[in-house]
Design a protein around this motif. Structure first.
Motif, PDB file in Angstrom:
ATOM      1  N   ILE A   5       0.860  -1.181   0.000  1.00 33.28           N
ATOM      2  CA  ILE A   5       0.000   0.000   0.000  1.00 33.28           C
ATOM      3  C   ILE A   5       0.895   1.230   0.000  1.00 33.28           C
ATOM      4  CG2 ILE A   5      -1.706   1.351   1.277  1.00 33.28           C
ATOM      5  CD1 ILE A   5      -2.661  -1.265   2.561  1.00 33.28           C
ATOM      6  N   ILE A   6       0.625   2.167  -0.887  1.00 36.44           N
ATOM      7  CA  ILE A   6       1.394   3.413  -0.933  1.00 36.44           C
ATOM      8  C   ILE A   6       0.432   4.592  -0.815  1.00 36.44           C
ATOM      9  CG2 ILE A   6       2.997   4.856  -2.219  1.00 36.44           C
ATOM     10  CD1 ILE A   6       4.031   2.390  -3.619  1.00 36.44           C
ATOM     11  N   ILE A   7       0.613   5.385   0.220  1.00 37.31           N
ATOM     12  CA  ILE A   7      -0.200   6.579   0.442  1.00 37.31           C
ATOM     13  C   ILE A   7       0.609   7.797   0.007  1.00 37.31           C
ATOM     14  CG2 ILE A   7      -1.391   7.985   2.169  1.00 37.31           C
ATOM     15  CD1 ILE A   7      -1.672   5.366   3.798  1.00 37.31           C
ATOM     16  N   GLY A   8      -0.052   8.687  -0.735  1.00 37.46           N
ATOM     17  CA  GLY A   8       0.686   9.773  -1.387  1.00 37.46           C
ATOM     18  C   GLY A   8       1.371   9.246  -2.628  1.00 37.46           C
ATOM     19  N   ALA A   9       0.686   8.307  -3.296  1.00 42.78           N
ATOM     20  CA  ALA A   9       1.315   7.513  -4.358  1.00 42.78           C
ATOM     21  C   ALA A   9       1.747   8.318  -5.573  1.00 42.78           C
ATOM     22  CB  ALA A   9       0.362   6.398  -4.801  1.00 42.78           C
ATOM     23  N   THR A  10       1.194   9.515  -5.756  1.00 40.95           N
ATOM     24  CA  THR A  10       1.556  10.298  -6.943  1.00 40.95           C
ATOM     25  C   THR A  10       2.699  11.270  -6.677  1.00 40.95           C
ATOM     26  OG1 THR A  10      -0.211  11.891  -6.432  1.00 40.95           O
ATOM     27  CG2 THR A  10      -0.742  10.113  -7.968  1.00 40.95           C
ATOM     28  N   SER A  11       3.265  11.258  -5.475  1.00 38.11           N
ATOM     29  CA  SER A  11       4.468  12.062  -5.234  1.00 38.11           C
ATOM     30  C   SER A  11       5.634  11.428  -5.981  1.00 38.11           C
ATOM     31  CB  SER A  11       4.781  12.134  -3.738  1.00 38.11           C
ATOM     32  OG  SER A  11       5.234  10.873  -3.253  1.00 38.11           O
ATOM     33  N   ALA A  12       6.651  12.220  -6.255  1.00 35.60           N
ATOM     34  CA  ALA A  12       7.774  11.741  -7.073  1.00 35.60           C
ATOM     35  C   ALA A  12       8.482  10.556  -6.430  1.00 35.60           C
ATOM     36  CB  ALA A  12       8.752  12.884  -7.330  1.00 35.60           C
ATOM     37  N   ILE A  13       8.732  10.630  -5.133  1.00 28.49           N
ATOM     38  CA  ILE A  13       9.427   9.535  -4.446  1.00 28.49           C
ATOM     39  C   ILE A  13       8.553   8.288  -4.419  1.00 28.49           C
ATOM     40  CG2 ILE A  13      10.333   8.754  -2.220  1.00 28.49           C
ATOM     41  CD1 ILE A  13      11.226  11.647  -1.711  1.00 28.49           C
ATOM     42  N   ALA A  14       7.272   8.458  -4.148  1.00 27.30           N
ATOM     43  CA  ALA A  14       6.364   7.307  -4.102  1.00 27.30           C
ATOM     44  C   ALA A  14       6.247   6.642  -5.462  1.00 27.30           C
ATOM     45  CB  ALA A  14       4.990   7.760  -3.620  1.00 27.30           C
ATOM     46  N   ALA A 196      25.234  19.838  -5.225  1.00 27.13           N
ATOM     47  CA  ALA A 196      25.815  18.505  -5.066  1.00 27.13           C
ATOM     48  C   ALA A 196      25.071  17.651  -4.038  1.00 27.13           C
ATOM     49  CB  ALA A 196      27.281  18.631  -4.665  1.00 27.13           C
ATOM     50  N   LEU A 197      24.378  18.274  -3.102  1.00 29.15           N
ATOM     51  CA  LEU A 197      23.695  17.516  -2.047  1.00 29.15           C
ATOM     52  C   LEU A 197      22.324  16.996  -2.475  1.00 29.15           C
ATOM     53  CD1 LEU A 197      24.497  19.696   1.116  1.00 29.15           C
ATOM     54  CD2 LEU A 197      25.667  17.619   0.324  1.00 29.15           C
ATOM     55  N   TRP A 198      21.889  17.366  -3.675  1.00 32.59           N
ATOM     56  CA  TRP A 198      20.543  16.992  -4.113  1.00 32.59           C
ATOM     57  C   TRP A 198      20.535  15.592  -4.731  1.00 32.59           C
ATOM     58  CZ3 TRP A 198      15.974  19.939  -3.855  1.00 32.59           C
ATOM     59  CH2 TRP A 198      16.140  21.199  -3.244  1.00 32.59           C
ATOM     60  N   ALA A 199      19.473  14.836  -4.415  1.00 36.76           N
ATOM     61  CA  ALA A 199      19.318  13.483  -4.959  1.00 36.76           C
ATOM     62  C   ALA A 199      18.093  13.412  -5.859  1.00 36.76           C
ATOM     63  CB  ALA A 199      19.171  12.478  -3.821  1.00 36.76           C
ATOM     64  N   LYS A 200      18.086  12.441  -6.747  1.00 37.98           N
ATOM     65  CA  LYS A 200      16.936  12.183  -7.604  1.00 37.98           C
ATOM     66  C   LYS A 200      15.957  11.235  -6.893  1.00 37.98           C
ATOM     67  CE  LYS A 200      18.262  14.525 -11.250  1.00 37.98           C
ATOM     68  NZ  LYS A 200      17.493  15.720 -11.701  1.00 37.98           N
ATOM     69  N   PRO A 201      14.677  11.317  -7.224  1.00 40.04           N
ATOM     70  CA  PRO A 201      13.693  10.447  -6.567  1.00 40.04           C
ATOM     71  C   PRO A 201      14.018   8.958  -6.660  1.00 40.04           C
ATOM     72  CG  PRO A 201      12.571  12.195  -7.753  1.00 40.04           C
ATOM     73  CD  PRO A 201      14.023  12.300  -8.118  1.00 40.04           C
ATOM     74  N   ASP A 202      14.567   8.508  -7.792  1.00 39.84           N
ATOM     75  CA  ASP A 202      14.834   7.078  -7.927  1.00 39.84           C
ATOM     76  C   ASP A 202      15.924   6.615  -6.968  1.00 39.84           C
ATOM     77  OD1 ASP A 202      14.276   4.547  -9.380  1.00 39.84           O
ATOM     78  OD2 ASP A 202      16.409   4.730  -9.881  1.00 39.84           O
ATOM     79  N   ALA A 203      16.879   7.507  -6.668  1.00 43.36           N
ATOM     80  CA  ALA A 203      17.922   7.148  -5.698  1.00 43.36           C
ATOM     81  C   ALA A 203      17.305   6.969  -4.310  1.00 43.36           C
ATOM     82  CB  ALA A 203      19.005   8.216  -5.671  1.00 43.36           C
ATOM     83  N   ILE A 204      16.356   7.829  -3.972  1.00 46.99           N
ATOM     84  CA  ILE A 204      15.667   7.694  -2.690  1.00 46.99           C
ATOM     85  C   ILE A 204      14.821   6.419  -2.677  1.00 46.99           C
ATOM     86  CG2 ILE A 204      14.108   8.801  -1.071  1.00 46.99           C
ATOM     87  CD1 ILE A 204      16.767  10.287  -1.544  1.00 46.99           C
ATOM     88  N   ALA A 205      14.144   6.153  -3.784  1.00 45.88           N
ATOM     89  CA  ALA A 205      13.322   4.938  -3.879  1.00 45.88           C
ATOM     90  C   ALA A 205      14.169   3.682  -3.706  1.00 45.88           C
ATOM     91  CB  ALA A 205      12.597   4.909  -5.222  1.00 45.88           C
ATOM     92  N   ARG A 206      15.324   3.670  -4.315  1.00 51.03           N
ATOM     93  CA  ARG A 206      16.226   2.521  -4.171  1.00 51.03           C
ATOM     94  C   ARG A 206      16.579   2.302  -2.699  1.00 51.03           C
ATOM     95  NH1 ARG A 206      19.759   4.084  -7.508  1.00 51.03           N
ATOM     96  NH2 ARG A 206      21.245   5.028  -6.069  1.00 51.03           N
ATOM     97  N   GLY A 207      16.847   3.399  -1.990  1.00 45.94           N
ATOM     98  CA  GLY A 207      17.168   3.293  -0.572  1.00 45.94           C
ATOM     99  C   GLY A 207      15.992   2.828   0.259  1.00 45.94           C
ATOM    100  N   ILE A 208      14.786   3.263  -0.100  1.00 45.38           N
ATOM    101  CA  ILE A 208      13.589   2.838   0.627  1.00 45.38           C
ATOM    102  C   ILE A 208      13.373   1.330   0.490  1.00 45.38           C
ATOM    103  CG2 ILE A 208      11.064   2.966   0.669  1.00 45.38           C
ATOM    104  CD1 ILE A 208      11.365   5.945  -0.076  1.00 45.38           C
ATOM    105  N   VAL A 209      13.445   0.831  -0.737  1.00 45.82           N
ATOM    106  CA  VAL A 209      13.223  -0.602  -0.972  1.00 45.82           C
ATOM    107  C   VAL A 209      14.296  -1.430  -0.263  1.00 45.82           C
ATOM    108  CG1 VAL A 209      13.144  -2.400  -2.739  1.00 45.82           C
ATOM    109  CG2 VAL A 209      11.996  -0.213  -3.133  1.00 45.82           C
ATOM    110  N   ARG A 210      15.532  -0.956  -0.299  1.00 47.93           N
ATOM    111  CA  ARG A 210      16.614  -1.666   0.392  1.00 47.93           C
ATOM    112  C   ARG A 210      16.369  -1.679   1.904  1.00 47.93           C
ATOM    113  NH1 ARG A 210      20.813   1.482  -0.782  1.00 47.93           N
ATOM    114  NH2 ARG A 210      21.165   0.473  -2.780  1.00 47.93           N
TER     115      ARG A 210
END
Length: 245
Positions: A5-14, A196-210
């Motif tokens: 279940i994903i709440i806020g599913a249309t946000s970039a990270i979600a 330089a400190l900014w990340a892309k949503p997919d990098a955050i998603a990868r960390g979430i799944v891990r």
């Protein structure tokens, strides 16, 4: 097969996280405000490999609708492995300083509504004695800073609530994960100058799944934010009051 279940599913990270679960053949139940956007996303996730996708609409500020939203999701999935709470706004701090109503409204969206949703999800996960509740907080919650302390206060509330819930639910086999992203390049932050400190949503998603796979407790994304925030938390208050952050 994961049931998510994903709440806020249309946000970039979600969205990025949902794509990663779709690639694993997961069954996904998406919750957000806009039905058409959810329908488009559901079709995209099916193409990307999701076993099945359903969705429901919810305004998270309508607390009375939270129980029904979860009931529909749980009924469709039957059993849930992961709940990701990923909704949020980025308040205008200046407007929050000028208007108490605006400040309370933004705190409700980023803090109170999240706590309500976590409470309901935890009840269901505790009953099945299995699963992961992952909630997106923020590094902003580690210490109040003049540039975004309303947002930081809401996220601090979420992080503290998650900490207590994690201790409680560990005894019944449920994992609670606090996710603390730093700067993320999303539509919500489009007006910020990126560096330089900014990340892309997919990098955050990868960390979430891990983090879900490894049953982590608290995770900073990207990892270097744990060091940055360690330093910021330990700046003495007399010095902290004189610097601009």
């Amino acid at each position: 097969m994961h049931r998510v279940i994903i709440i806020g599913a249309t946000s970039a990270i979600a969205e990025a996280t949902a794509r990663r679960y779709a690639a694993r053949g997961a069954r996904l139940y998406l919750i957000a405000r806009r039905a058409q956007r959810l329908e488009d996303l559901a079709q995209d996730l099916k193409i990307r490999g999701a076993a099945d996708v359903a969705f429901g609409t919810l305004d998270v500020n309508h607390h009375a609708a939270h129980v029904d939203a979860f009931a529909k999701a749980w009924s469709w999935l039957e059993k849930v492995d992961v709940v990701l709470i990923a909704h949020g706004t980025l308040p205008d701090q200046s407007e929050c300083e000028r208007s108490a109503d605006h400040a309370v409204s933004e705190f409700n969206t980023n803090g109170t509504a999240t706590i309500s949703l976590m409470t309901i999800a935890a009840t269901e996960l505790e009953a099945q004695r299995h699963g992961v509740l992952a909630v997106i907080s923020s590094v902003a919650g580690d210490r109040g800073r003049q540039s975004n302390y309303l947002y930081g206060a809401a996220k601090a509330a979420v992080s503290t609530f998650a900490s207590g819930m994690r201790q409680r639910l560990a005894k019944v086999g449920v994992t609670v994960i606090t996710i603390k992203p730093g700067f993320v390049d999303t539509p919500m932050t489009q007006h910020f100058q990126k560096g330089a400190l900014w990340a892309k949503p997919d990098a955050i998603a990868r960390g979430i799944v891990r983090a879900v796979d490894r049953r982590r407790s608290v995770i900073y994304l990207p990892w270097f934010w744990s060091i940055i925030m360690l330093i910021i938390r330990h700046i003495p208050e007399p010095i902290f009051k004189r610097i601009k952050l």
